[in-house]
Design a protein around this motif. Structure first.
Motif, mmCIF file in Angstrom:
data_model
loop_
_atom_site.group_PDB
_atom_site.id
_atom_site.type_symbol
_atom_site.label_atom_id
_atom_site.label_comp_id
_atom_site.label_asym_id
_atom_site.label_seq_id
_atom_site.Cartn_x
_atom_site.Cartn_y
_atom_site.Cartn_z
ATOM 1 N N LEU A 195 -4.677 -3.787 -10.365
ATOM 2 C CA LEU A 195 -4.768 -5.127 -9.779
ATOM 3 C C LEU A 195 -6.005 -5.280 -8.897
ATOM 4 O O LEU A 195 -6.415 -4.338 -8.212
ATOM 5 N N CYS A 196 -6.547 -6.482 -8.899
ATOM 6 C CA CYS A 196 -7.745 -6.775 -8.106
ATOM 7 C C CYS A 196 -7.360 -7.376 -6.758
ATOM 8 O O CYS A 196 -6.209 -7.669 -6.487
ATOM 9 N N ARG A 197 -8.361 -7.593 -5.934
ATOM 10 C CA ARG A 197 -8.174 -8.124 -4.580
ATOM 11 C C ARG A 197 -7.554 -9.512 -4.575
ATOM 12 O O ARG A 197 -6.829 -9.862 -3.667
ATOM 13 N N HIS A 198 -7.832 -10.301 -5.612
ATOM 14 C CA HIS A 198 -7.297 -11.663 -5.669
ATOM 15 C C HIS A 198 -5.779 -11.636 -5.850
ATOM 16 O O HIS A 198 -5.061 -12.429 -5.243
ATOM 17 N N GLU A 229 5.978 -4.863 -3.349
ATOM 18 C CA GLU A 229 5.869 -3.817 -4.356
ATOM 19 C C GLU A 229 5.069 -4.326 -5.542
ATOM 20 O O GLU A 229 5.146 -5.503 -5.893
ATOM 21 N N ILE A 230 4.352 -3.417 -6.166
ATOM 22 C CA ILE A 230 3.584 -3.763 -7.354
ATOM 23 C C ILE A 230 4.573 -3.911 -8.504
ATOM 24 O O ILE A 230 5.362 -3.001 -8.765
ATOM 25 N N GLU A 290 0.835 -1.199 0.000
ATOM 26 C CA GLU A 290 0.000 0.000 0.000
ATOM 27 C C GLU A 290 0.876 1.257 0.000
ATOM 28 O O GLU A 290 0.583 2.223 -0.705
ATOM 29 N N ARG A 291 1.958 1.228 0.759
ATOM 30 C CA ARG A 291 2.900 2.362 0.750
ATOM 31 C C ARG A 291 3.517 2.532 -0.635
ATOM 32 O O ARG A 291 3.680 3.644 -1.120
ATOM 33 N N HIS A 292 3.844 1.428 -1.275
ATOM 34 C CA HIS A 292 4.404 1.497 -2.625
ATOM 35 C C HIS A 292 3.376 2.077 -3.598
ATOM 36 O O HIS A 292 3.719 2.903 -4.444
ATOM 37 N N ALA A 293 2.136 1.668 -3.480
ATOM 38 C CA ALA A 293 1.078 2.192 -4.349
ATOM 39 C C ALA A 293 0.887 3.690 -4.137
ATOM 40 O O ALA A 293 0.610 4.423 -5.090
ATOM 41 N N SER A 294 1.058 4.169 -2.907
ATOM 42 C CA SER A 294 0.881 5.600 -2.631
ATOM 43 C C SER A 294 1.964 6.439 -3.303
ATOM 44 O O SER A 294 1.735 7.591 -3.639
ATOM 45 N N ARG A 312 7.111 -12.250 -10.787
ATOM 46 C CA ARG A 312 6.028 -11.845 -9.890
ATOM 47 C C ARG A 312 4.756 -11.440 -10.642
ATOM 48 O O ARG A 312 3.995 -10.600 -10.191
ATOM 49 N N SER A 313 4.550 -12.034 -11.799
ATOM 50 C CA SER A 313 3.338 -11.735 -12.556
ATOM 51 C C SER A 313 2.212 -12.654 -12.105
ATOM 52 O O SER A 313 2.453 -13.740 -11.588
#
Length: 183
Positions: free
Chosen positions: A115-118, A130-131, A35-39, A100-101
């Motif tokens: 990306l979705c919740r799954h 990290e995404i 989540e920090r990476h997404a921010s 990591r795909s």
């Protein structure tokens, strides 16, 4: 004149959203590393949607079964529950440990563009913080538009005399470096 007014409205909205993404610190209720990476990665508007998916992946999804790893690919069955924690759907998610795909049967990334919740459920299980780059489309990233788009010469009617061009370039540099210092 109507065209100019419409363009000015779009530029104003774009500048406002750009300002919000650069200056407003998002709240991190769970403070999860991904989540920090997404921010740091996404615009403020998209971050709110991604945070919902991360939360739903942590709260309403669980791994029901895991197939043995084959050539670096792990296949999981993810169960999605409702608010009463009753099973609703099952989805299959393949996780490639090399890059990591992920690929998933819900087609969430194809449909939504993020990306979705799954996927977040599988990333949490595999401790991915990290995404991955392949899931960072340019249209959702911060600072995707070059600073020249917001320059003074593009905002107002362009003066072509040397003094005005020089003044606008200096002003653009001051704005750019000030925004870097603020962030």
């Amino acid at each position: 004149m109507c065209f100019d007014t419409a363009i000015d409205g779009q530029r104003y909205t774009q500048r406002r959203l750009e300002f919000e993404s650069n200056t407003i610190a998002p709240s991190m209720p769970k403070n999860v590393p991904i989540e920090r990476h997404a921010s740091k990665l996404y615009t403020h508007t998209l971050l709110l949607e991604v945070q919902k998916e991360i939360y739903r992946g942590m709260t309403f999804c669980y791994i029901a079964s895991k197939n043995p790893e084959l050539d670096g690919v792990k296949i999981y069955t993810i169960v999605h529950t409702n608010r009463q924690y009753k099973d609703i759907n099952e989805f299959e998610v393949s996780f490639d440990t090399r890059d990591r795909s992920v690929s998933f049967s819900c087609m969430g990334y194809t449909r939504l563009g993020y990306l979705c919740r799954h996927a977040f459920c599988v990333y949490r299980y595999n401790q991915v913080d990290e995404i991955p780059v392949q899931y960072q489309p340019g249209r959702w990233k911060r600072d995707i538009l070059p600073r020249r788009v917001f320059s003074m010469s593009n905002t107002y009617s362009a003066d072509t005399d040397a003094e005005s061009v020089f003044r606008n370039e200096i002003f653009d540099l001051v704005i750019e470096y000030t925004s870097i210092l603020i962030v």
